[in-house]
Scaffold this motif. Structure first.
Motif, short mmCIF file in Angstrom:
data_model
loop_
_atom_site.label_atom_id
_atom_site.label_comp_id
_atom_site.label_asym_id
_atom_site.label_seq_id
_atom_site.Cartn_x
_atom_site.Cartn_y
_atom_site.Cartn_z
N GLN A 82 0.46 -1.01 -0.37
CA GLN A 82 -0.06 -0.41 -0.19
C GLN A 82 0.44 1.00 -0.09
O GLN A 82 0.21 2.69 -0.12
CB GLN A 82 -1.16 0.20 1.19
CG GLN A 82 -1.65 0.81 1.16
CD GLN A 82 -2.74 1.11 -0.02
OE1 GLN A 82 -3.57 0.09 -0.35
NE2 GLN A 82 -3.66 1.98 -0.10
N ARG A 83 2.53 1.18 0.69
CA ARG A 83 2.76 2.67 0.50
C ARG A 83 3.55 2.87 -0.86
O ARG A 83 3.00 4.20 -1.18
CB ARG A 83 4.14 2.22 1.40
CG ARG A 83 3.53 1.51 3.17
CD ARG A 83 4.98 1.42 3.26
NE ARG A 83 5.40 0.23 3.47
CZ ARG A 83 6.29 -0.94 3.84
NH1 ARG A 83 6.81 0.06 4.50
NH2 ARG A 83 6.61 -2.31 3.69
N PHE A 84 3.41 1.71 -1.53
CA PHE A 84 3.79 2.17 -3.42
C PHE A 84 2.77 2.91 -3.66
O PHE A 84 2.38 4.10 -4.67
CB PHE A 84 3.95 1.21 -3.81
CG PHE A 84 3.76 1.65 -5.24
CD1 PHE A 84 5.60 1.94 -5.76
CD2 PHE A 84 3.44 1.44 -6.64
CE1 PHE A 84 5.63 2.09 -7.24
CE2 PHE A 84 3.27 1.33 -8.37
CZ PHE A 84 4.71 1.83 -7.84
N ILE A 85 1.46 2.35 -3.48
CA ILE A 85 0.08 2.91 -4.27
C ILE A 85 0.09 4.35 -3.32
O ILE A 85 -0.38 5.18 -4.09
CB ILE A 85 -1.10 2.11 -4.16
CG1 ILE A 85 -1.04 0.41 -4.05
CG2 ILE A 85 -2.61 2.75 -4.29
CD1 ILE A 85 -1.56 -0.30 -3.73
N ASP A 86 -0.02 4.71 -2.08
CA ASP A 86 -0.22 5.37 -1.40
C ASP A 86 0.66 6.96 -2.13
O ASP A 86 0.12 7.80 -1.76
CB ASP A 86 -0.23 5.78 -0.08
CG ASP A 86 -1.05 5.09 0.58
OD1 ASP A 86 -2.06 4.62 0.77
OD2 ASP A 86 -0.79 4.57 1.74
N ARG A 87 2.13 6.79 -1.97
CA ARG A 87 2.73 7.46 -2.57
C ARG A 87 2.94 7.89 -4.21
O ARG A 87 3.52 8.76 -4.97
CB ARG A 87 4.62 7.02 -2.03
CG ARG A 87 5.67 8.25 -3.14
CD ARG A 87 7.10 8.00 -2.27
NE ARG A 87 7.07 8.08 -0.60
CZ ARG A 87 7.65 7.53 -0.37
NH1 ARG A 87 9.26 7.02 -0.97
NH2 ARG A 87 8.03 7.36 1.45
N PHE A 88 2.92 6.94 -5.36
CA PHE A 88 2.76 7.21 -6.64
C PHE A 88 1.84 6.38 -7.39
O PHE A 88 1.36 7.59 -8.30
CB PHE A 88 4.29 5.39 -7.18
CG PHE A 88 5.16 6.17 -6.76
CD1 PHE A 88 5.61 7.56 -6.86
CD2 PHE A 88 5.75 4.99 -5.40
CE1 PHE A 88 7.14 7.17 -6.45
CE2 PHE A 88 6.81 5.50 -4.90
CZ PHE A 88 7.75 6.03 -5.41
#
Length: 253
Positions: A121-127
Motif C-alpha cells: 500500500q505504501r507504493f500505492i499511496d505515494r505514486f
C-alpha cells in the motif's frame, strides 16, 4: 500517446500488440507501448519482487522497492512528463466509454499491473494517481485490464478501423446518445429457416435507421435502463423514441 506498462509478464503483450486491427495503432506509433518488468529492478540472485504479507494470511504481496525503481526509470525515459500512474484494482473506479475517450485523447499513462494478493500500500499511496477496475470481479493480475484499456484506446485513433465511422456506432457512444448498439445481420438472407429483418433488406435508408434506433431503444430499456434514463435526462430522446418506449412498456403491463 505513450503507455508504459509495468508487468511481471511482458511476454503476454507480444501477441496482443501484433494481432488484430488495433495493431495498426501500435505499428504506426499512434499508440506507443513500452513494457517494463519490475523483476529487472529487484536485488539479489533471485530478483525477488514479492514477500509474505505482514499480519499473516494467504498469498504474497508485491514489494514497493522494485516497483519504485522501475517507475523512476520509466519517468526518466519519458522525460518526467508528469504522466499519471494508473493501477488496475478491484477497488478502482469503473472504466467506461467516457473514460476510454479521456485516456484516448491524452498523452498516455504509466500502467501498473499488480499480481498476487496485491501491491504494498505504501507504493500505492505515494505514486498511484488513478485506480481503475473492469467490473466487480477479480483477475489474477492487471495485464488483462491493461490490454483492455490499450485496445479500447487504440481503436479510437484515426485510421485504425477500416471504416472511420465504425466506433461511432458502438454501444455507449455519444453519437448513439449513449444507448446500446442494435443487432446486426449479414448474408445469407435466410439462415437455418430464419430471415433477416425485412427493414434491413428494404433499401429504404430512413426505414433502416428507424429500425436500428428502435432496436437500440428496446435493447437499452431491457438490459441497461439506467442508460436510457441518462439519455432522457439529457434531452436526447425524440417524440418517436418516447412513443416506441411507451408502446414497449404497455406490452409488459
Amino acid at each position: 500517446m505513450r503507455f508504459d506498462v509495468l508487468t511481471l509478464f511482458p511476454e503476454l503483450f507480444a501477441p496482443f500488440l501484433q494481432a488484430g486491427v488495433t495493431r495498426r495503432a501500435y505499428e504506426s506509433g499512434q499508440v506507443q507501448v513500452q513494457l517494463w518488468n519490475p523483476r529487472d529492478f529487484a536485488e539479489g540472485n533471485y530478483r525477488r519482487v514479492d514477500d509474505r504479507p505482514f499480519g499473516g494470511g494467504p498469498g504474497m504481496v508485491m514489494m514497493a522497492e522494485p516497483l519504485a525503481r522501475a517507475l523512476a526509470t520509466v519517468r526518466a525515459a519519458r522525460g518526467d512528463d508528469g504522466a499519471p500512474v494508473l493501477l488496475f484494482s478491484p477497488i478502482g473506479e469503473r472504466l467506461d466509454h467516457a473514460g476510454v475517450e479521456r485516456w484516448g485523447a491524452g498523452p498516455g499513462a504509466i500502467l501498473v499491473c499488480g499480481r498476487y494478493e496485491g501491491i504494498d500500500q505504501r507504493f500505492i499511496d505515494r505514486f498511484v494517481d488513478v485506480q481503475l477496475s473492469l467490473g466487480d470481479f477479480v483477475l489474477s493480475g492487471g495485464e488483462i485490464p491493461a490490454m483492455a484499456l490499450l485496445d479500447a484506446v487504440a481503436r479510437l485513433q484515426p485510421g485504425v478501423l477500416g471504416d472511420e465511422g465504425s466506433h461511432q456506432a458502438d454501444s455507449f457512444n455519444p453519437a448513439l446518445d449513449g444507448l446500446l448498439d442494435c443487432p446486426h445481420y449479414t448474408r445469407p438472407e435466410v439462415w437455418d429457416g430464419v430471415a433477416a429483418p425485412a427493414e434491413l433488406l428494404s433499401g429504404h435508408h430512413a426505414q433502416i435507421e428507424r429500425w436500428r434506433r428502435d432496436q437500440r431503444l428496446a435493447l437499452t430499456a431491457a438490459r441497461r435502463p439506467e442508460l436510457l434514463d441518462a439519455a432522457r435526462s439529457a434531452g436526447r430522446l425524440s417524440r418517436a423514441d418516447e412513443a416506441l418506449l411507451a408502446k414497449l412498456g404497455k406490452k409488459h403491463l
